[in-house]
Structures are given as C-alpha cells and as structure tokens.
Design an enzyme around this catalytic site. Structure first.
Site, mmCIF file in Angstrom:
data_model
loop_
_atom_site.group_PDB
_atom_site.id
_atom_site.type_symbol
_atom_site.label_atom_id
_atom_site.label_comp_id
_atom_site.label_asym_id
_atom_site.label_seq_id
_atom_site.Cartn_x
_atom_site.Cartn_y
_atom_site.Cartn_z
ATOM 1 N N ASN A 168 0.836 -1.205 0.000
ATOM 2 C CA ASN A 168 0.000 0.000 0.000
ATOM 3 C C ASN A 168 0.873 1.260 0.000
ATOM 4 O O ASN A 168 0.704 2.153 0.815
ATOM 5 C CB ASN A 168 -0.955 -0.004 1.199
ATOM 6 C CG ASN A 168 -2.048 1.041 1.057
ATOM 7 O OD1 ASN A 168 -2.260 1.617 -0.007
ATOM 8 N ND2 ASN A 168 -2.758 1.319 2.140
ATOM 9 N N GLU A 192 1.113 -3.022 -5.099
ATOM 10 C CA GLU A 192 0.643 -1.654 -4.846
ATOM 11 C C GLU A 192 1.816 -0.752 -4.427
ATOM 12 O O GLU A 192 1.801 -0.138 -3.366
ATOM 13 C CB GLU A 192 -0.496 -1.622 -3.818
ATOM 14 C CG GLU A 192 -1.332 -0.375 -3.937
ATOM 15 C CD GLU A 192 -2.644 -0.394 -3.166
ATOM 16 O OE1 GLU A 192 -3.369 0.621 -3.265
ATOM 17 O OE2 GLU A 192 -2.946 -1.388 -2.483
ATOM 18 N N ASP A 244 -1.901 -9.992 -4.166
ATOM 19 C CA ASP A 244 -3.228 -9.572 -3.731
ATOM 20 C C ASP A 244 -4.192 -9.843 -4.886
ATOM 21 O O ASP A 244 -4.179 -9.143 -5.889
ATOM 22 C CB ASP A 244 -3.182 -8.082 -3.379
ATOM 23 C CG ASP A 244 -4.526 -7.536 -2.943
ATOM 24 O OD1 ASP A 244 -5.525 -8.291 -2.980
ATOM 25 O OD2 ASP A 244 -4.590 -6.355 -2.574
ATOM 26 N N ASN A 250 -7.473 -9.826 -4.498
ATOM 27 C CA ASN A 250 -8.691 -9.047 -4.242
ATOM 28 C C ASN A 250 -9.966 -9.890 -4.321
ATOM 29 O O ASN A 250 -11.033 -9.381 -4.692
ATOM 30 C CB ASN A 250 -8.768 -7.850 -5.201
ATOM 31 C CG ASN A 250 -8.210 -6.583 -4.564
ATOM 32 O OD1 ASN A 250 -8.568 -6.244 -3.441
ATOM 33 N ND2 ASN A 250 -7.329 -5.894 -5.259
ATOM 34 N N HIS A 284 -2.279 -4.507 4.851
ATOM 35 C CA HIS A 284 -2.146 -5.942 4.644
ATOM 36 C C HIS A 284 -1.043 -6.480 5.555
ATOM 37 O O HIS A 284 -0.212 -5.716 6.062
ATOM 38 C CB HIS A 284 -1.757 -6.248 3.191
ATOM 39 C CG HIS A 284 -2.813 -5.907 2.193
ATOM 40 N ND1 HIS A 284 -3.503 -6.859 1.473
ATOM 41 C CD2 HIS A 284 -3.285 -4.709 1.767
ATOM 42 C CE1 HIS A 284 -4.360 -6.270 0.654
ATOM 43 N NE2 HIS A 284 -4.244 -4.963 0.804
#
Length: 257
Positions: free
Chosen positions: A9, A35, A148, A150, A246
């Site tokens: 992130n 990310e 990830d 999602n 995360h």
C-alpha cells in the site's frame, strides 16, 4: 526456500514504517510486493536493492498507483514485465521472474470496490488472466503466483461474509472464477493446504476497529502448481509489526534452488 508476499500500500509508506529494516531479517529467497504507488524515479537505492536483495519492478503509468515488484537473493534467468495486454500493463499488475524450472510471479488483481467501471476492469483482467494461468499450469514448470488477488474465496476467508455477498471481493462470480482456477487448472491455494483454520486474514479495513477486532479478509495468496504446492511445509501471517493495511504472508517450501 522461503517466499513472502505483501501488498505494501505504497512502498514509500511501508519504508517509513520499517519494512526495509524488517526485510533482511526474514531469510526469504523471494519477496513479492504489490501496490507500489511509485514510479521508477521514486525508488531509492534501499527500495531497489535492500540489503542482500535485487529488486525488479513493473510500475503503473499513472503516478501513485498500483505497481508490483519482486525482491530476490538469486539471479533470475529471465524477467517478464507485464502480460502483453496494454489495458492491464498500463496499471503495472504482473511481473514474472524465472529461476531454472521455477517461475515466481508477483500479481495484483484490480479492486472493483470504487465503482462499476473498476469492477468491469477487474472482470476484464480475470477473463484475460485465466488463459495465462492455464498456459503456465500446463507448461511443466513449477509456478507460484504471489499477490493480492482481491477475492476472498470462501466464507471462512472473511469475517462478515453474509454482509459482503454483494460487494466486490466476495461476489459469486468472482468466487466461482477462483474455484475454477483451483478445480479446473488444479492450482493450489498453498496457505489453505496447510492451514484450514478460520479467522486467518491478510487485510483489514482502516475503517472502525477492523484490525483491533480482527475483522479481516484473506485476499493475499500464494497459488502454486501441484508439485510446488506439495513442497510447502510451513506458513504464517506476520502481524507483529504493521507495514500497511495488509500483512505479510510467509510460506516455506522444501524446494531446492
């Protein structure tokens, strides 16, 4: 062989929270990150080559958005950046590194939570990603897709599954697609192979007290071809420190490099 995957992130944000102090202590062979939210010119020397590692990246064209990377202690035979599909590659969502017969992939599926246009982008990715999964699954290589995705696959994989059945990340069609990946392509959710227990999450919303109450989702995966999955011997979700919303997913494999 130890492999870690983490949605950071924002690589710069994770760095400020001690990620690059923690990383060299983990004795990991490969660390996949997603990310990045950074362009190549934003990456410092520490971000590019943390102690003991070389980093490879596929950044998004849009600033401060998406992007994936792989840190490795081993020299790759080949790096494959992107999927060859412009709409996907503009967002920096796929990076593959080959080491002998092993392929390690850092992948970041779109989130559809911000609106119908992004859910459509997610379905576009899923539709075009599936043939790639199919091709690599049939290649005879040992392949590991880290990242990830999602999607929470089953009810056990998120705390409030009843309330989320119409929300992106737990839509019936998303879950069916992931079931097809496991059942038709025979790929393996390595964490679930080892750990069948509930309340094992890798992401927590920043809203409310999700982290404190462990109201989370398991949307970060290591998905492997069957032979590689059989080599997995231990797994953990690291929660002693927080580098993003995360948590790092750590899996050890009895696999020679």
């Amino acid at each position: 062989m130890r492999i870690i995957t983490l949605n950071v992130n924002g690589l710069r944000a994770a760095s400020s929270k001690g990620f690059f102090d923690w990383l060299p202590q983990q004795d990991a062979d490969f660390v996949c990150v997603q990310e990045l939210k950074a362009q190549p010119e934003n990456l410092t020397d520490t971000m590019r080559t943390p102690t003991g590692y070389s980093g490879y990246f596929h950044c998004a064209e849009r600033k401060g958005y998406s992007g994936v990377g792989i840190y490795t202690r081993h020299a790759p035979d080949q790096i494959v950046e992107g999927t060859g599909i412009p709409e996907i590659d503009a967002e920096g969502r796929f990076l593959r590194a080959d080491f002998g017969n092993l392929s390690v992939i850092s992948v970041y599926l779109p989130s559809g939570s911000s609106g119908e246009h992004r859910q459509a982008a997610k379905f576009f990715f899923m539709a075009h990603f599936y043939p790639m999964l199919q091709s690599l699954a049939a290649s005879g290589r040992d392949v590991l897709w880290c990242g990830d995705w999602n999607i929470a696959h089953q009810e056990i994989d998120l705390k409030n599954w009843r309330a989320n059945q119409k929300n992106s990340g737990f839509l019936p069609e998303e879950r069916r697609w992931l079931s097809t990946v496991f059942e038709e392509l025979k790929l393996v959710d390595v964490f679930r192979k080892i750990n069948p227990h509930p309340e094992q999450y890798t992401w927590w919303s920043n809203r409310g007290q999700a982290w404190a109450k462990n109201v989370g989702w398991r949307i970060d995966y290591q998905i492997a071809t069957p032979g590689l999955a059989e080599a997995a011997i231990d797994t953990s979700i690291y929660k002693s420190e927080r580098f993003s919303d995360h948590a790092p997913l750590v899996i050890d494999y009895n696999y020679p490099l």
